[in-house]
Each structure stands twice: as structure tokens, then as C-alpha cells.
Design a protein around this motif. Sequence first.
Motif, short mmCIF file in Angstrom:
data_model
loop_
_atom_site.label_atom_id
_atom_site.label_comp_id
_atom_site.label_asym_id
_atom_site.label_seq_id
_atom_site.Cartn_x
_atom_site.Cartn_y
_atom_site.Cartn_z
N SER A 43 0.79 -1.23 0.00
CA SER A 43 0.00 0.00 0.00
C SER A 43 0.82 1.28 0.00
CB SER A 43 -0.95 0.00 1.21
OG SER A 43 -0.21 0.00 2.42
N ALA A 44 2.15 1.19 -0.11
CA ALA A 44 2.98 2.39 -0.19
C ALA A 44 4.18 2.11 -1.09
CB ALA A 44 3.45 2.83 1.20
N THR A 45 4.41 2.99 -2.05
CA THR A 45 5.54 2.78 -2.96
C THR A 45 6.87 2.90 -2.24
OG1 THR A 45 5.38 5.13 -3.58
CG2 THR A 45 4.34 3.52 -5.04
N SER A 46 6.92 3.67 -1.14
CA SER A 46 8.17 3.77 -0.39
C SER A 46 8.56 2.41 0.17
CB SER A 46 8.04 4.80 0.74
OG SER A 46 7.04 4.42 1.67
N ASN A 47 7.58 1.63 0.60
CA ASN A 47 7.84 0.28 1.08
C ASN A 47 8.34 -0.61 -0.05
OD1 ASN A 47 5.01 0.51 3.25
ND2 ASN A 47 7.16 0.67 3.82
N LEU A 48 7.74 -0.46 -1.22
CA LEU A 48 8.13 -1.28 -2.36
C LEU A 48 9.55 -0.94 -2.81
CD1 LEU A 48 4.78 -1.19 -4.37
CD2 LEU A 48 5.62 -3.00 -2.86
N GLU A 49 9.92 0.34 -2.74
CA GLU A 49 11.28 0.74 -3.08
C GLU A 49 12.28 0.11 -2.12
OE1 GLU A 49 10.96 4.93 -2.90
OE2 GLU A 49 9.83 5.12 -4.77
N GLU A 50 11.95 0.13 -0.82
CA GLU A 50 12.81 -0.51 0.17
C GLU A 50 12.88 -2.01 -0.05
OE1 GLU A 50 11.21 0.59 3.93
OE2 GLU A 50 11.62 2.74 3.67
N LEU A 51 11.74 -2.60 -0.44
CA LEU A 51 11.70 -4.04 -0.69
C LEU A 51 12.60 -4.42 -1.86
CD1 LEU A 51 10.28 -6.59 0.34
CD2 LEU A 51 8.50 -6.19 -1.37
N LEU A 52 12.63 -3.57 -2.88
CA LEU A 52 13.50 -3.83 -4.03
C LEU A 52 14.97 -3.77 -3.61
CD1 LEU A 52 13.28 -4.40 -7.06
CD2 LEU A 52 13.50 -1.96 -7.47
N THR A 53 15.29 -2.86 -2.69
CA THR A 53 16.65 -2.77 -2.16
C THR A 53 17.02 -4.04 -1.39
OG1 THR A 53 16.47 -0.36 -1.98
CG2 THR A 53 18.21 -1.43 -0.69
N ARG A 54 16.08 -4.54 -0.59
CA ARG A 54 16.33 -5.77 0.16
C ARG A 54 16.52 -6.95 -0.78
NH1 ARG A 54 11.40 -4.36 3.18
NH2 ARG A 54 11.99 -2.66 4.56
N GLU A 55 15.71 -6.98 -1.84
CA GLU A 55 15.87 -8.07 -2.81
C GLU A 55 17.25 -7.99 -3.45
OE1 GLU A 55 13.45 -10.18 -6.48
OE2 GLU A 55 13.37 -8.00 -6.28
N GLY A 56 17.77 -6.77 -3.66
CA GLY A 56 19.10 -6.60 -4.21
C GLY A 56 20.16 -7.22 -3.32
N GLU A 57 19.98 -7.13 -2.00
CA GLU A 57 20.92 -7.77 -1.08
C GLU A 57 20.91 -9.28 -1.24
OE1 GLU A 57 23.11 -6.37 1.00
OE2 GLU A 57 22.55 -4.42 0.20
N ILE A 58 19.71 -9.85 -1.38
CA ILE A 58 19.62 -11.30 -1.58
C ILE A 58 20.24 -11.70 -2.91
CG2 ILE A 58 17.98 -13.18 -1.98
CD1 ILE A 58 16.18 -12.00 0.10
N VAL A 59 19.99 -10.90 -3.95
CA VAL A 59 20.55 -11.21 -5.27
C VAL A 59 22.07 -11.20 -5.22
CG1 VAL A 59 20.84 -10.31 -7.61
CG2 VAL A 59 18.55 -10.46 -6.59
N ARG A 60 22.65 -10.26 -4.46
CA ARG A 60 24.11 -10.22 -4.34
C ARG A 60 24.64 -11.49 -3.65
NH1 ARG A 60 23.31 -4.66 -4.52
NH2 ARG A 60 22.53 -4.48 -2.38
N MET A 61 23.92 -11.95 -2.63
CA MET A 61 24.32 -13.20 -1.98
C MET A 61 24.26 -14.38 -2.95
SD MET A 61 22.33 -13.08 1.70
CE MET A 61 22.15 -11.55 2.62
N VAL A 62 23.15 -14.45 -3.69
CA VAL A 62 22.97 -15.57 -4.62
C VAL A 62 23.97 -15.49 -5.76
CG1 VAL A 62 21.34 -16.63 -6.23
CG2 VAL A 62 20.52 -15.78 -4.03
N ASP A 63 24.26 -14.29 -6.24
CA ASP A 63 25.21 -14.14 -7.34
C ASP A 63 26.61 -14.59 -6.93
OD1 ASP A 63 25.87 -13.21 -10.03
OD2 ASP A 63 26.95 -11.59 -9.02
N LYS A 64 27.02 -14.22 -5.73
CA LYS A 64 28.33 -14.65 -5.22
C LYS A 64 28.37 -16.17 -5.11
CE LYS A 64 31.58 -13.78 -1.43
NZ LYS A 64 31.78 -13.05 -0.15
N TYR A 65 27.27 -16.74 -4.66
CA TYR A 65 27.16 -18.20 -4.56
C TYR A 65 27.25 -18.85 -5.94
CZ TYR A 65 24.45 -22.56 -4.51
OH TYR A 65 24.01 -23.84 -4.72
N LEU A 66 26.57 -18.26 -6.92
CA LEU A 66 26.57 -18.82 -8.28
C LEU A 66 27.96 -18.80 -8.90
CD1 LEU A 66 23.26 -17.37 -9.78
CD2 LEU A 66 23.74 -19.75 -9.20
#
Length: 556
Positions: A32-55
Motif C-alpha cells: 500500500s505504499a511505494t516507499s515500502n516497495l522501493e525498500e523491498l527492491l533494495t532488500r531483494e538486491g541484497e539477496i541477489v548479491r548473496m545468490v550471485d556470489k554463490y553462483l
Amino acid sequence: MKIPHILVSWCVICCVSGQNFMGSSGRDDLFSATSNLEELLTREGEIVRMVDKYLQAAQERLDTIRSYVNDYRHLTGSGSRGSDTGVGALSSVVAHPIDAYLLLKRLTVEWGMVEDAMTHHANATAGLVQRVLLFREHSTFPDLDDLHGAAVALVRLQDTYRLNMTTLPAGAFTGVGQHTHEFQSVKQLTARDCLFLGKHAFNKGYYDKAIEWFEAALDLVEGAGDRSVPREEIEPFLTAAMNVHDDILEKRGPRGVDWQTNPVPMDKTLAKKLRYSSVAQDTFMPKLYQHQTDQEEEEHYTRLCRGEKLRPSSIESVLVCRYSDNGEAYLRLMPLQLEEMSLDPYIIVMHNFLTDTQTQAVIERAKPRLTASRHRSPDGGFVSSMVRTSKNAWLREADSKDDMMTKMTMKIEKATGLEALAPSAGEDYQVANYGIGGLYVTHTDYLMINPDPAAYLPWEHFIGDRYGTFMVYLSDVEAGGATVFPRAGVTIWPRRGSAAFWWNLYRSGTGDENTRHGACPVLHGSKWISNKWIHYNDQFLKHNCGLNTWDKLSYP
């Protein structure tokens, strides 16, 4: 007619998993708030960095394992996986002393490397899963309620703006408001997504839209070769939705508080009935400045959201844009840029009231404080629901060390001629951010509508009701997101730095029903606003009550 079992099952699942899709898990929703979604995209970026290093590390280990397998196949001539090698072929391989030596090397040194690679791979996989789980535990991530809420919001957008279902599954739609160009998503919906959205549309009573989503799912399967869901799974839902649609239409009509259908049945035989023969000839006639039923108000609301003009030219032709200093020396060198939106009720927009720097400063101060928006329920309490999908924060003038908020309030006082700085005169600033399809259905800003005085606190009686609303748009909105007044036929499109102002009460303190207004769903972009509500009783030195109950103010 009984609702088919397949749809009853879906409704039960949906209702159990999330009653109204607003924080049933005991935490604020994210959609219900785009500010939350922007933060969520940032958090997903942290997970992607972990997965990319693993890959990257996993690829090196897999190369070691693959090299071992390929060497064996090359040596034995067993090119295809799982093919057997004859005894004669094996004898010829080990007959050569070098090949025999390499066999022993593979099963000692090289196998040790392969074994290490597989062990490290398994450990790395377990470690990655543990790190991601730990990261998610200490951060806020969406749950199924957020997904359900986003699905309902998308259906509402489809309904409010009549989005073209030929292009919407592909992520393309045409904007409304200040920007009417085409918007295109990065990714597209699958047939499985369309089926999911159709189920939500049905569950919320959008029977006409549910059929459109089920048909879109079938089109993707048949036309685009989408294999995300089999045709056999979609067809029962489409057939059942059509049957329920026609049954509801026949028994209850095309629209109600919690349902809507097409005006004509899906069944061609039923559609030939005399009662449906004149539907195509029905024309909409605006019903302004008078009581509207819930259905009439919803119709006016959605038409205004889409940018339709409901007022005759005789009303709009007398509205002007002008400069005004409101009799204040402070505003003489930089007068207010006023645009009259309505003379009755009196609604204006003050363009460029705040600078981009000021609007951004307000947003940054509000972000850490955002919580789910609430609205007053019929029993007088405040609740969160799909009636108002946004998040808000409250900012006080006293909390601003640089006096920025205080100076804003002082400017509002000069612009409106009202007392707003004292706690009894003006409320704290409410800053709201709207997310996916973020809206607020039609409502009034004045709150004291109960004839029983005991329903209100002594403080509420002391300060009086909300006399005026001063709403600043803190961001531009690329499509949708207008503020509309169904009874007055007014649409205000968000523009960063501009402020809308209107009187909620007659001079006697009685609420003006013609100020009923709503926030249209955000179709594309992020909407930030800030409200300053100014109360009645502190204005007694500046504004007389008037000679009769219905006297109004019409300035600045």
C-alpha cells in the motif's frame, strides 16, 4: 442457482488466508505504499548479491565436476548420458598403460577434487539458505496477504480506468490525467497470473472483471503458447464465473455495494430478454449538488478519475486563474497562483506553493514514520482496510529543528486567513504515500456527524470540526491519482508543490456534503501528499458565523 463448488473452494481459501488483505498477520502491509516497495527492491538486491556470489563459486565447482564426467565419456566413447560401454571397449581403454595410469589418477587425485567440490557445493548451498533466512528474519518481507492485496488493487485499476485487456496482460496500458501516453512494464503476466487475478476479482464481487481475466488466461494459452497453466484448469473457472455472473445479474441487478456485472448477460439466450434490449441506449446523466446513492457516487467517482467532464460549460466557464496576496504583505512580492476549481463548494489550487526542496524534505522526514493508514469505521473507531490503501505519518511543527514545518504553517495561515499554528487550531501534518492502486474511497474530512454530543471527547468539542482542508501534493503522479469530488464534479490532478484548499463546513459549522471527495487509484508512479486540517472554533475572531446555517466562505 448454487455457486459452483470450484469457486466456493476458492472463496474459502481466500477468506481464510486474508480477510481484507490489510495486515491480518499483525504487521503493516507492504503493497500500500511505494516507499515500502522501493525498500523491498533494495532488500531483494541484497539477496541477489548473496545468490550471485554463490553462483560464481558454484560455477567453478560445477566446472570441476563436469570436467571429470566429460573426461570419462571421452575416454570410453560413451557420449550420451547413461549409455553403456561394452566389455571390449573397456578392455581397449585399460590396455594402454597411460590410459590405465590416468584411470587410477582419476579415481584418486581427481576424484578427491570432485568430492571436495560436491561437499563445498552442498555446504555453500546450506550456508546460503541460512544467510537468506537470517536476513529475511531481520527485515520486512511480503507475505501472502501482500500478494492478495496487490491482486485486488490491480483488479481495481482495471475496473476504474477500464484498462484494455488485450494489452494489459502484456504490461501495456494508456495513462489518464496529465500523461496519456502508453506505459509498458518490464515483465509480462503469465496465464497462471491471469487465472490468479481472475479468482481475486471473483472473490471481491467483480464478476465482469473475473471473466475478462479468465478469458485473458485462455488467450495466452491458445494464442501465445503459454504453458504456465493447462487450458483444462482455466475453463471450469470461466464457465462457473459466467454462470454466477448471469445469476447475480438476473436476481440482483448489475451493480451493488459488493458486486458488479456487465449490464447484459453472458448467455446469448438470456441477453435476448426484453429487459436488456434498451441497455445500449441508456445514457449517463450527471447528478450534481444533491444526494447520491452509493452506486451513483461510485459512478461519478470513477468517471472523474478517468478524466471525464461532468459539469456543464456554464459552471466551468466562470472559473478563472488569478494572483492573490490575500491582503498579506508577506505575499505581495510572491502572490499566490490561484486556480479556481469550483465556486460552490469553494475549491482552489495554489500552484507552486512549496518548492521541490521543501516537498522532498517533508517526504524524507515522513518515511521512517509511515504506518498503515486508517479511517473511521461505522462504530466510530479507526481501522485499516481496502477502503484506504496507503501509509501515513504525522509530523509536528515542534519536531522540526530547522523550523521548516512551522514556516509552512505560517504560510498556510497567510494564504487562507485562518489560525493554524496553535494545537487547538490545526492538526499535525498528515503525510501519506499511496502504493499499488493506492486510493481512498469517497468520504468527508469533517468528522463530527453524530447528533449525540456524548459521542465526542471534550477536546473535540473544544476545537470544533475540521473547517478547512489544506492538501499539498508532494510528488507528481505519472498517471491517475487525482482528487475528485463526485457531487461537485471536480477533478484535481496531482502536481508537485501545488496545494488544494477547500472549506469543509458552512460558516455555521455544519458539514457541507458537497465536499465529499476521494483519492483515485494511482495507475503509474508514486503519490505523496500532506494534509493540514484546520479546526473551526479557533477562527471565531476572523470569521463570523453568518446570518443563516447555509452561509459559505468563498476566499482566498
